[in-house]
Design a protein around this motif. Sequence first.
Motif, short mmCIF file in Angstrom:
data_model
loop_
_atom_site.label_atom_id
_atom_site.label_comp_id
_atom_site.label_asym_id
_atom_site.label_seq_id
_atom_site.Cartn_x
_atom_site.Cartn_y
_atom_site.Cartn_z
N SER A 1 0.83 -1.21 0.00
CA SER A 1 0.00 0.00 0.00
C SER A 1 0.86 1.26 0.00
O SER A 1 0.47 2.28 -0.56
CB SER A 1 -0.98 0.00 1.17
OG SER A 1 -0.30 0.06 2.39
N PHE B 1 2.39 1.24 -3.79
CA PHE B 1 1.37 1.41 -4.81
C PHE B 1 0.12 2.03 -4.17
O PHE B 1 -0.91 1.37 -4.03
CB PHE B 1 1.01 0.06 -5.45
CG PHE B 1 2.20 -0.70 -5.97
CD1 PHE B 1 2.85 -0.30 -7.14
CD2 PHE B 1 2.68 -1.83 -5.32
CE1 PHE B 1 3.94 -1.01 -7.63
CE2 PHE B 1 3.76 -2.54 -5.80
CZ PHE B 1 4.40 -2.13 -6.95
N PRO B 2 0.19 3.31 -3.76
CA PRO B 2 -0.90 3.90 -2.98
C PRO B 2 -2.23 3.98 -3.73
O PRO B 2 -3.29 4.01 -3.10
CB PRO B 2 -0.39 5.30 -2.63
CG PRO B 2 0.68 5.59 -3.62
CD PRO B 2 1.27 4.26 -4.02
N ASN B 3 -2.22 3.99 -5.04
CA ASN B 3 -3.47 4.09 -5.80
C ASN B 3 -4.01 2.74 -6.25
O ASN B 3 -5.06 2.67 -6.88
CB ASN B 3 -3.28 4.99 -7.01
CG ASN B 3 -2.93 6.41 -6.60
OD1 ASN B 3 -3.44 6.91 -5.60
ND2 ASN B 3 -2.04 7.05 -7.33
N ALA B 4 -3.30 1.67 -5.92
CA ALA B 4 -3.74 0.33 -6.31
C ALA B 4 -4.67 -0.24 -5.25
O ALA B 4 -4.55 0.08 -4.07
CB ALA B 4 -2.53 -0.57 -6.48
#
Length: 177
Positions: free
Chosen positions: A163, A166-169
């Motif tokens: 997280s 890849f904060p937008n995943a």
Amino acid sequence: MIAVVDTNVLLVANGLHGNVSPECVIACVLRLQSLQTQGVVVLDDGFRILGEYKHKTQLSPPKGVGDVFLKWLLRNTGKRRHVHTVTVTERSTDDFVEFPNQTLQPNFDAPDRKFVAVANAHPERPSILQAADCKWLNWWPALKTAGVTVEFLCREDACRFYSNKFPNAPAPTLPVD
């Protein structure tokens, strides 16, 4: 238990990954110790895995559990009750014939491909032990479909790192034990 061990398990057991939880360190330590007493570790006959272990750990004197594990492996290589060795074919650097999903291989971290090829080349298809490398969370479903399993020793840590990286995943899925 039979397993292929990703280098990060040794590094976490050595305390060399400052961002993992104490529970993660303990899980890695216990698994390495368990392999030494009652397990089998699978390596490649080209010493790619051992070479990486040697490059990333300290043998003289060993300072951590991962170092001790490597020393144990070196003493037991050739003893089938502790270490199995398989042949993997490298077409070019870090590109293996035995990698079970040739479509996934180019997207996979090059240094990690050998672990997958080794697991796939062994007739028992042992699990790959993974500590906290979050990229494996993207790869395990395709590997499982191809018959190679990944065992995450530090699930919460891997998800936390994922997280952050890849904060937008969307949150990754984990294999069901």
